[in-house]
Design a protein around this motif. Sequence first.
Motif: not given
Length: 136
Positions: A80-91, A97-107
């Motif tokens: 879940a994305l916190q209010k007043k923030l724009n969507p982003y992904m955390t790699i 080496e790639f470990y995990f991906l987070y998509l921070s998106m509106p609910v």
Amino acid sequence: MKKVFLSLALIFCCTFGVFAQKAFVQSSRSYVNVPILKVFEHREAYVIAYVNNDNKITYVSAPKTWFKQGTPEKQAEVRALQKKLNPYMTICFDDGEFYFLYLSMPVSKLDNAWGVYPTGQGLPEEMDPKKVAAGN
């Protein structure tokens, strides 16, 4: 007067010892945040639209198998994305080496950041986390 000055100097020196920081230890884990324009849902993948370093909109897909709870392939999560923030992904990377991906998106899926990918079109290439983190 001399005793007062020595007492203050001693207190001053002890204060620095209490607030001294530990030496910096470099971690093997790192992460990159990438702003997202829109995420399109498809039955097989999430299609992620972002702006690369050349200021071009780039589309990549992240397979939904990455997001399935309780599977060995799980290496991504939508949070879940916190209010007043724009969507982003955390790699996240571990030792480069790639470990995990987070998509921070509106609910709410009714938000403009969410969309539906047309079923007639083929999916874009699967996401290469190192390439996306480098801004390509």
